[in-house]
Design a protein around this motif. Structure first.
Motif, PDB file in Angstrom:
ATOM      1  N   MET A  12     -29.930  25.275  -1.890  1.00  0.00           N
ATOM      2  CA  MET A  12     -30.859  25.701  -2.921  1.00  0.00           C
ATOM      3  C   MET A  12     -30.246  25.377  -4.283  1.00  0.00           C
ATOM      4  SD  MET A  12     -31.764  29.472  -1.433  1.00  0.00           S
ATOM      5  CE  MET A  12     -33.441  29.660  -1.966  1.00  0.00           C
ATOM      6  N   ARG A  13     -31.056  24.748  -5.122  1.00  0.00           N
ATOM      7  CA  ARG A  13     -30.578  24.413  -6.464  1.00  0.00           C
ATOM      8  C   ARG A  13     -31.218  25.345  -7.486  1.00  0.00           C
ATOM      9  NH1 ARG A  13     -32.492  18.823  -7.350  1.00  0.00           N
ATOM     10  NH2 ARG A  13     -34.182  19.655  -6.104  1.00  0.00           N
ATOM     11  N   PHE A  14     -30.407  25.769  -8.442  1.00  0.00           N
ATOM     12  CA  PHE A  14     -30.868  26.651  -9.506  1.00  0.00           C
ATOM     13  C   PHE A  14     -30.399  26.101 -10.842  1.00  0.00           C
ATOM     14  CE2 PHE A  14     -30.998  29.336  -5.825  1.00  0.00           C
ATOM     15  CZ  PHE A  14     -32.050  30.207  -6.052  1.00  0.00           C
ATOM     16  N   MET A  15     -31.250  26.243 -11.843  1.00  0.00           N
ATOM     17  CA  MET A  15     -30.878  25.857 -13.192  1.00  0.00           C
ATOM     18  C   MET A  15     -30.699  27.116 -14.022  1.00  0.00           C
ATOM     19  SD  MET A  15     -32.656  23.292 -15.930  1.00  0.00           S
ATOM     20  CE  MET A  15     -32.170  21.826 -14.999  1.00  0.00           C
ATOM     21  N   ILE A  16     -29.523  27.245 -14.610  1.00  0.00           N
ATOM     22  CA  ILE A  16     -29.217  28.328 -15.532  1.00  0.00           C
ATOM     23  C   ILE A  16     -29.459  27.755 -16.919  1.00  0.00           C
ATOM     24  CG2 ILE A  16     -27.439  29.900 -16.375  1.00  0.00           C
ATOM     25  CD1 ILE A  16     -26.004  29.425 -13.616  1.00  0.00           C
ATOM     26  N   MET A  17     -30.465  28.271 -17.609  1.00  0.00           N
ATOM     27  CA  MET A  17     -30.859  27.723 -18.906  1.00  0.00           C
ATOM     28  C   MET A  17     -30.469  28.672 -20.027  1.00  0.00           C
ATOM     29  SD  MET A  17     -34.601  26.359 -17.756  1.00  0.00           S
ATOM     30  CE  MET A  17     -34.924  27.808 -16.761  1.00  0.00           C
ATOM     31  N   VAL A  18     -29.775  28.144 -21.006  1.00  0.00           N
ATOM     32  CA  VAL A  18     -29.390  28.918 -22.178  1.00  0.00           C
ATOM     33  C   VAL A  18     -30.500  28.767 -23.209  1.00  0.00           C
ATOM     34  CG1 VAL A  18     -27.724  29.124 -24.059  1.00  0.00           C
ATOM     35  CG2 VAL A  18     -26.937  28.571 -21.740  1.00  0.00           C
ATOM     36  N   ARG A  19     -31.095  29.879 -23.589  1.00  0.00           N
ATOM     37  CA  ARG A  19     -32.112  29.848 -24.633  1.00  0.00           C
ATOM     38  C   ARG A  19     -31.442  29.638 -25.977  1.00  0.00           C
ATOM     39  NH1 ARG A  19     -37.591  29.931 -23.125  1.00  0.00           N
ATOM     40  NH2 ARG A  19     -37.692  30.962 -21.133  1.00  0.00           N
ATOM     41  N   THR A  20     -32.097  28.900 -26.847  1.00  0.00           N
ATOM     42  CA  THR A  20     -31.522  28.635 -28.155  1.00  0.00           C
ATOM     43  C   THR A  20     -31.644  29.856 -29.056  1.00  0.00           C
ATOM     44  OG1 THR A  20     -31.311  26.939 -29.858  1.00  0.00           O
ATOM     45  CG2 THR A  20     -33.537  27.686 -29.358  1.00  0.00           C
ATOM     46  N   VAL A  21     -30.884  29.861 -30.104  1.00  0.00           N
ATOM     47  CA  VAL A  21     -30.937  30.883 -31.146  1.00  0.00           C
ATOM     48  C   VAL A  21     -31.112  30.146 -32.466  1.00  0.00           C
ATOM     49  CG1 VAL A  21     -29.593  32.609 -29.875  1.00  0.00           C
ATOM     50  CG2 VAL A  21     -28.414  30.944 -31.306  1.00  0.00           C
ATOM     51  N   PRO A  22     -31.629  30.822 -33.487  1.00  0.00           N
ATOM     52  CA  PRO A  22     -31.916  30.123 -34.750  1.00  0.00           C
ATOM     53  C   PRO A  22     -30.739  29.326 -35.314  1.00  0.00           C
ATOM     54  CG  PRO A  22     -32.927  32.277 -34.771  1.00  0.00           C
ATOM     55  CD  PRO A  22     -32.088  32.209 -33.520  1.00  0.00           C
ATOM     56  N   GLU A  23     -29.523  29.838 -35.204  1.00  0.00           N
ATOM     57  CA  GLU A  23     -28.399  29.083 -35.779  1.00  0.00           C
ATOM     58  C   GLU A  23     -28.116  27.782 -35.043  1.00  0.00           C
ATOM     59  OE1 GLU A  23     -26.398  32.811 -33.867  1.00  0.00           O
ATOM     60  OE2 GLU A  23     -28.250  32.363 -34.910  1.00  0.00           O
ATOM     61  N   PHE A  24     -28.445  27.696 -33.735  1.00  0.00           N
ATOM     62  CA  PHE A  24     -28.285  26.429 -33.016  1.00  0.00           C
ATOM     63  C   PHE A  24     -29.244  25.380 -33.572  1.00  0.00           C
ATOM     64  CE2 PHE A  24     -26.803  28.341 -28.675  1.00  0.00           C
ATOM     65  CZ  PHE A  24     -25.633  28.762 -29.267  1.00  0.00           C
ATOM     66  N   GLU A  25     -30.429  25.814 -33.968  1.00  0.00           N
ATOM     67  CA  GLU A  25     -31.432  24.905 -34.506  1.00  0.00           C
ATOM     68  C   GLU A  25     -31.151  24.556 -35.963  1.00  0.00           C
ATOM     69  OE1 GLU A  25     -34.324  23.406 -33.037  1.00  0.00           O
ATOM     70  OE2 GLU A  25     -33.181  23.934 -31.259  1.00  0.00           O
ATOM     71  N   ALA A  26     -30.548  25.458 -36.720  1.00  0.00           N
ATOM     72  CA  ALA A  26     -30.368  25.272 -38.158  1.00  0.00           C
ATOM     73  C   ALA A  26     -29.122  24.478 -38.522  1.00  0.00           C
ATOM     74  CB  ALA A  26     -30.318  26.634 -38.853  1.00  0.00           C
ATOM     75  N   GLU A  27     -28.092  24.568 -37.740  1.00  0.00           N
ATOM     76  CA  GLU A  27     -26.820  23.936 -38.081  1.00  0.00           C
ATOM     77  C   GLU A  27     -26.929  22.415 -37.980  1.00  0.00           C
ATOM     78  OE1 GLU A  27     -23.970  25.364 -39.164  1.00  0.00           O
ATOM     79  OE2 GLU A  27     -25.065  27.248 -39.191  1.00  0.00           O
ATOM     80  N   PRO A  28     -26.460  21.702 -39.005  1.00  0.00           N
ATOM     81  CA  PRO A  28     -26.470  20.239 -38.920  1.00  0.00           C
ATOM     82  C   PRO A  28     -25.482  19.720 -37.876  1.00  0.00           C
ATOM     83  CG  PRO A  28     -25.525  20.961 -41.018  1.00  0.00           C
ATOM     84  CD  PRO A  28     -25.989  22.190 -40.293  1.00  0.00           C
ATOM     85  N   THR A  29     -24.357  20.404 -37.689  1.00  0.00           N
ATOM     86  CA  THR A  29     -23.402  20.058 -36.637  1.00  0.00           C
ATOM     87  C   THR A  29     -22.946  21.348 -35.982  1.00  0.00           C
ATOM     88  OG1 THR A  29     -21.552  20.101 -38.186  1.00  0.00           O
ATOM     89  CG2 THR A  29     -22.563  17.958 -37.763  1.00  0.00           C
ATOM     90  N   LEU A  30     -22.851  21.325 -34.691  1.00  0.00           N
ATOM     91  CA  LEU A  30     -22.463  22.510 -33.940  1.00  0.00           C
ATOM     92  C   LEU A  30     -20.940  22.642 -33.926  1.00  0.00           C
ATOM     93  CD1 LEU A  30     -23.466  24.835 -32.168  1.00  0.00           C
ATOM     94  CD2 LEU A  30     -23.312  23.304 -30.227  1.00  0.00           C
ATOM     95  N   VAL A  31     -20.441  23.732 -34.465  1.00  0.00           N
ATOM     96  CA  VAL A  31     -19.015  24.037 -34.408  1.00  0.00           C
ATOM     97  C   VAL A  31     -18.881  25.292 -33.552  1.00  0.00           C
ATOM     98  CG1 VAL A  31     -16.950  24.575 -35.722  1.00  0.00           C
ATOM     99  CG2 VAL A  31     -18.686  23.060 -36.703  1.00  0.00           C
ATOM    100  N   PRO A  32     -18.488  25.128 -32.286  1.00  0.00           N
ATOM    101  CA  PRO A  32     -18.469  26.278 -31.388  1.00  0.00           C
ATOM    102  C   PRO A  32     -17.353  27.262 -31.710  1.00  0.00           C
ATOM    103  CG  PRO A  32     -17.561  24.363 -30.294  1.00  0.00           C
ATOM    104  CD  PRO A  32     -18.058  23.899 -31.638  1.00  0.00           C
ATOM    105  N   ASP A  33     -17.636  28.504 -31.437  1.00  0.00           N
ATOM    106  CA  ASP A  33     -16.610  29.539 -31.489  1.00  0.00           C
ATOM    107  C   ASP A  33     -15.620  29.220 -30.367  1.00  0.00           C
ATOM    108  OD1 ASP A  33     -15.963  32.295 -29.919  1.00  0.00           O
ATOM    109  OD2 ASP A  33     -15.846  32.569 -32.107  1.00  0.00           O
ATOM    110  N   GLU A  34     -14.349  29.083 -30.706  1.00  0.00           N
ATOM    111  CA  GLU A  34     -13.356  28.653 -29.719  1.00  0.00           C
ATOM    112  C   GLU A  34     -13.255  29.588 -28.514  1.00  0.00           C
ATOM    113  OE1 GLU A  34     -11.660  25.826 -29.197  1.00  0.00           O
ATOM    114  OE2 GLU A  34     -12.853  25.059 -30.845  1.00  0.00           O
ATOM    115  N   ALA A  35     -13.312  30.901 -28.734  1.00  0.00           N
ATOM    116  CA  ALA A  35     -13.219  31.851 -27.616  1.00  0.00           C
ATOM    117  C   ALA A  35     -14.419  31.706 -26.688  1.00  0.00           C
ATOM    118  CB  ALA A  35     -13.115  33.278 -28.143  1.00  0.00           C
TER     119      ALA A  35
END
Length: 143
Positions: free
Chosen positions: A1-24
């Motif tokens: 059985m295959r399942f997709m775990i989907m991460v919903r976006t948040v406004p800052e993911f859409e607004a940021e020109p480049t994604l700088v992830p929190d290291e932790a």
């Protein structure tokens, strides 16, 4: 059985020109995916570019219409996914419960999990047979 775990976006993911992830957070997600891989259930995982780099195809009586992003309603957008193959819904639920908060601990986030169809779910038909002839790795099942 295959399942997709989907991460919903948040406004800052859409607004940021480049994604700088929190290291932790990034380290926690990398460790989680490493654990999935070591367990032999990880099929694929990736983040998606913001909707401003995408488009939608709208279908209607007048035909098809292309609408360029960005899209205003972020709560319905997907920011990334993890694709797993497990033996049961319960196993998928256990793995998804362990998914780290994709925006950082203590912050609001949503992860949605959905089972993928396998061609075997549709029974025999000429359309199914055409898909089987493509021999795609994503077809699932064992016909």
């Amino acid at each position: 059985m295959r399942f997709m775990i989907m991460v919903r976006t948040v406004p800052e993911f859409e607004a940021e020109p480049t994604l700088v992830p929190d290291e932790a957070m990034f380290a926690a997600i990398a460790a989680y995916h490493d654990e999935l891989a070591r367990a032999g259930v990880l099929l694929d995982a990736s983040g998606l570019q913001p909707s401003r780099k995408g488009w939608r195809i709208h279908y209607g009586a007048e035909g098809r219409r292309v609408v360029d992003g960005p899209f205003a309603e972020t709560k319905e957008l997907i920011a990334g996914y993890t694709l797993i193959q497990v033996r049961s819904r319960e196993e998928a639920l256990e793995w998804s419960r362990r998914f780290p908060n994709p925006v950082g601990e203590g912050r609001q986030a949503v992860v949605e999990v959905r089972q993928l169809f396998d061609l075997e779910d549709f029974g025999d038909s000429p359309g199914v047979e055409r898909f089987l002839e493509l021999n795609l790795p994503s077809q699932g099942g064992s016909r």
